[in-house]
Scaffold this active site. Structure first.
Site, short mmCIF file in Angstrom:
data_model
loop_
_atom_site.label_atom_id
_atom_site.label_comp_id
_atom_site.label_asym_id
_atom_site.label_seq_id
_atom_site.Cartn_x
_atom_site.Cartn_y
_atom_site.Cartn_z
N THR A 423 -1.28 6.85 7.99
CA THR A 423 -1.16 5.47 7.58
C THR A 423 -1.99 4.54 8.46
O THR A 423 -2.23 4.83 9.62
CB THR A 423 0.30 4.99 7.64
OG1 THR A 423 1.10 5.89 6.92
CG2 THR A 423 0.49 3.62 7.06
N SER A 484 9.68 4.59 0.86
CA SER A 484 8.71 4.46 1.95
C SER A 484 9.34 3.75 3.14
O SER A 484 10.41 3.14 3.02
CB SER A 484 7.51 3.66 1.45
OG SER A 484 6.64 3.34 2.51
N GLY A 505 3.00 4.95 11.17
CA GLY A 505 3.97 5.69 11.98
C GLY A 505 5.20 6.21 11.26
O GLY A 505 6.24 6.38 11.89
N1 GLU Z 1 4.77 8.19 3.96
C1 GLU Z 1 5.16 7.22 4.91
C2 GLU Z 1 5.90 6.10 4.25
O1 GLU Z 1 5.57 5.69 3.19
C3 GLU Z 1 4.01 6.64 5.60
C4 GLU Z 1 3.30 7.66 6.35
C5 GLU Z 1 3.29 7.40 7.78
O2 GLU Z 1 3.13 6.30 8.25
O3 GLU Z 1 3.41 8.34 8.47
O4 GLU Z 1 6.81 5.61 4.82
#
Ligand code: GLU
Length: 605
Positions: A423, A484, A505
Site C-alpha cells: 500500500t 479494508s 501498513g
Molecule cells: N489490504 C489492506 C487493506 O485494505 C491494505 C494492504 C496493506 O496496507 O498492507 O486494509
C-alpha cells in the site's frame, strides 16, 4: 482545445522535469513549506509529477491521479492499476468532503469457502503464505483505474489520457532501482520466480535487480497508452481485461512452480460489472477538530473514529510539554492502546461490506455505547494471560436507527484477519484549497506476485482481506468488497486548517492514523514530527507492536511498567500528510526514513 494545449504544455514540462529529476542524485526533502499547492508521496519522481501538474494549472485531483499513475510505475509493489483504493477529497468551493471507493471486489464465482484447500479432506483453509497470497483465487476485480477516471471526470480538469502522460514517459525512461526496491524483490524472490511474467520484469535474467540499475517497463507504458487512447473500456471491456481474465484463470507459472498456484474464476463479466462508489465520509469530532475518514467497506474511518470517541473522554494533553517529555506520556498512550484494543474488537466482529451486511453503526457510534467501552479502560493493561483480547461490545441496545434491521447480533468469531504491509498513501492540495488524501494498494508487497503477461502490472491479492471462515460479516461472497483498513483522512482544525494524512501498513494503518492525530492534536507535535514519530499499534492482540526504536526509550519502559507487552517490529507506517491553511500557506511532510523515505514538495517555496 484548451485541454489539448494544456496537454502539450504538460507533456513538454513533464518530460523536462523527468530529465531534470534524473540528473539529481538525491531525493528532495521530506518536508516542504510554501504556497500554491503541495504533493507528498513515497517517491520523489511521483511527487514531482504531481507538482508539475499543479504548476500547469491542474487541481489537487489531477495531481493526485498523475502522481498515483507514476507510483504505479516506480512503486509497483505497493499499488497500481491491478489493485484498488480509497480517495477522500475536500472540495473547497462547495466546502464538502466526498469519498471514492475503488476497492477491489470479489468475482461472481466467489464462494464463502473459496479459501478452503480443494485437496484437504477436512476442508482446511489454504495456508496464507504462499498459497492464498500467490494465487488467482485471491485476485479481486481491480478498481484503481476506474477510480482515477471517476475522480477526474467528477472533480478534475485533466482527462485520464492527460493525467497518464507523465507516467507513460516514466515507464519508458525507467527508474533507478534503490535498496528498498531491490530488498522487496529479494523478499519476494521465490514467489516472483514462480511466474514467468513476473520473473521477466523484476528478476531480469533470473537475477535480483542491481541497486543503481535502471528498470524500464515498456509493457506498462503500452498499457497506460492503450487506456489513454481507448479509455477505461480497454481495461474493463477490452484487450487488457481479456489478459487479466486469462492470467487469473491460468496463472503464468513456470513449468514447476515451488508451490501450488490456485487459479481464480474472475471473468470479463466481473470486470464489466465493476463500478466505483461515491460514498459519504465518516465524520468524527475530536477536541474541536472534525476528522473525515473512509467508511465501509473500509474499517479505517469507523475504527479510528471509535478510538477518537473513546479518547475524547480522557484528558491526554496533561503532559503536553513537547516531544522531549515522552516519558510522562505513558499514561496517555496507555489509554490510546486500550482504546485501540476495544475499537479493534468491535471492528473485527461487526464491520463488512455494507451492501451485504447490516452493520450496527448507529449503535457503535452512539455516545452511550462509546461510554460503555471507555469504562472498560483501567489504569493498567489487561492481564496478558487472562484477558488481553477484548470482547466486542453489544451496540444493539444503542441503535437509534428508526428502521432497525438487526434484532440480534450475528454469530461471529473474533477474527483479527491477516493483511499485508503493502500500500501507499499520497496527499495533494492546490491553490484553490482543494485537498486529496488517497490510499491505494495491491494488498501484499507485490500483490499476488502475478504480472499480467505483456501488460507490465501486478494483480492484487486483495481477497485475502476476507475472513476465510464463516459466518462472519467479512466472509467472501460474490460481488462483495473485502473489509479494508485503509484510512485516508482529512481533518479540519478549529482554526480552519485543512489537514490530510494517511499511511500504508495493513491493519496498522488505523493505529498509525490514530497516533498521528493524537500526536498532533493532544501532544502538539508538528505534522513532520507526527509523521516521523515512533508508532504504537494495538489491534486486540496479546502484544502491542512498537517501532523497534521505542522499546528502550523512557516511554517504552513506562508502558511496560503499566503492564503492556511490547513487541518491537522493524517498521510501522510510512505516512505522508499536509496542512493547507486559510492564509494560503502549506506544510507538506513525507516519511523521512521508513521504506527509504518519501518526498514532499510545494508549488512555491
Ligand atoms: N489490504 C489492506 C487493506 O485494505 C491494505 C494492504 C496493506 O496496507 O498492507 O486494509
Amino acid at each position: 482545445m484548451v485541454r489539448r494545449i494544456l496537454s502539450v504544455v504538460l507533456g513538454v514540462c513533464l518530460c523536462w522535469s523527468l530529465w531534470a529529476y534524473q540528473g539529481r542524485s538525491q531525493a528532495s526533502g521530506s518536508v516542504a513549506e510554501g504556497r500554491g499547492g503541495a504533493v507528498a508521496t513515497a517517491d520523489a519522481q511521483a511527487t514531482q509529477i504531481g507538482i508539475d501538474v499543479l504548476r500547469q494549472g491542474g487541481n489537487a485531483i489531477d495531481a493526485a491521479v498523475a502522481s498515483a499513475a507514476a507510483l504505479g510505475v516506480v512503486e509497483p509493489f505497493y499499488g497500481g492499476i491491478g489493485g484498488g483504493g480509497f480517495m477522500v477529497i475536500y472540495l473547497k468551493d462547495s466546502d464538502r468532503v466526498i469519498t471514492l471507493d475503488s476497492r477491489e471486489q470479489a468475482p461472481a464465482s466467489a464462494q464463502v469457502d473459496m479459501f478452503q484447500d480443494p485437496d484437504s479432506p477436512t476442508g482446511a483453509v489454504l495456508p496464507f503464505f504462499p498459497n492464498r497470497i500467490s494465487s488467482g483465487v485471491a485476485v479481486g476485480v481491480p478498481g484503481t483505474l476506474l477510480g482515477w477516471d471517476e475522480a477526474l471526470r467528477r472533480y478534475g480538469t485533466l482527462s485520464l489520457a492527460e493525467a497518464l502522460e507523465p507516467a507513460i514517459a516514466l515507464a519508458e525512461a525507467g527508474f533507478v532501482v534503490d535498496e528498498t526496491f531491490a530488498g522487496q524483490v529479494a523478499q519476494n524472490q521465490a514467489r516472483f520466480a514462480a511466474f514467468t511474467s513476473t520473473q521477466a520484469l523484476f528478476l531480469p535474467g533470473g537475477a535480483l535487480p542491481a541497486v543503481g540499475s535502471r528498470l524500464k517497463n515498456p509493457d506498462l507504458a503500452k498499457t497506460y497508452r492503450l487506456v489513454a487512447e481507448q479509455g477505461v473500456n480497454a481495461f474493463y471491456r477490452g484487450d487488457i481485461g481479456a489478459a487479466i481474465v486469462q492470467t487469473v484463470q491460468h496463472p503464468p507459472t513456470v513449468a514447476r512452480p515451488p508451490f501450488r498456484v490456485i487459479p481464480g474464476g474472475l471473468t470479463l463479466a466481473d470486470l464489466d460489472r465493476y463500478d466505483v462508489r461515491v460514498r459519504p465520509p465518516t465524520v468524527t469530532n475530536y477536541r474541536g477538530y472534525t476528522l473525515y475518514g473512509m467508511g465501509l467497506p473500509s474499517s479505517g474511518g469507523i475504527t479510528s473514529g471509535e478510538v477518537f470517541s473513546i479518547l475524547a473522554g480522557f484528558d491526554l494533553g496533561q503532559s503536553n510539554s513537547g516531544p522531549a517529555d515522552l516519558a510522562n506520556r505513558a499514561e496517555a498512550w496507555h489509554r490510546v492502546i486500550e482504546a485501540e484494543r476495544l475499537a479493534f474488537a468491535d471492528r473485527n466482529a461487526y464491520l463488512g461490506d455494507p451492501e451485504y451486511v447490516d452493520v450496527p453503526l448507529p449503535g457503535l457510534q452512539s455516545a452511550d455505547f462509546i461510554q460503555t467501552r471507555r469504562a472498560l479502560i483501567g489504569d493498567r493493561a489487561p492481564d496478558p494471560v487472562q484477558d488481553f483480547r477484548a470482547a466486542p461490545g453489544n451496540p444493539l441496545p444503542y441503535q437509534r436507527d428508526p428502521s432497525p434491521s438487526l434484532t440480534r447480533l450475528p454469530p461471529v468469531a473474533q477474527s483479527p484477519g491477516q493483511s499485508g504491509t503493502s500500500t501507499t498513501h499520497l496527499v495533494t492540495s492546490d491553490r484553490r484549497g482543494n485537498v486529496v488524501s488517497y490510499t491505494f494498494t495491491i494488498e501484499s508487497i507485490g500483490g499476488s506476485g502475478i504480472v499480467v503477461p505483456g501488460y507490465g502490472f501486478l494483480l492484487n491479492n486483495e481477497l485475502t482481506d476476507f475472513d476465510p471462515t464463516s459466518p462472519h460479516p467479512n466472509a467472501p461472497e460474490p460481488g462483495k468488497r473485502p473489509r479494508s483498513s485503509m484510512a485516508p483522512t482529512i481533518a479540519r482544525s478549529p482554526s480552519g486548517d485543512m489537514l490530510a494524512f494517511g499511511s500504508p501498513g495493513g491493519s496498522t494503518i488505523i493505529t498509525t492514523v490514530a497516533g498521528i492525530a493524537v500526536n498532533l492534536i493532544d501532544f502538539g507535535l508538528t505534522l513532520p514530527e507526527a509523521i516521523a514519530a515512533p508508532r504504537i499499534s494495538q489491534r486486540n492482540g496479546g502484544t502491542t507492536q512498537v517501532d523497534s526504536s521505542l522499546e528502550q526509550t523512557a516511554l517504552g519502559q513506562a508502558l511496560i511498567a503499566l503492564g503492556h507487552d511490547l513487541e518491537p517490529v522493524p517498521e510501522i507506517g510510512a505516512a505522508v500528510g499536509l496542512i493547507s491553511r486559510p492564509d494560503g500557506s502549506i506544510t507538506a511532510a513525507a516519511e523521512p526514513i521508513r521504506r527509504g523515505g518519501g518526498t514532499a514538495m510545494v508549488v512555491e517555496r
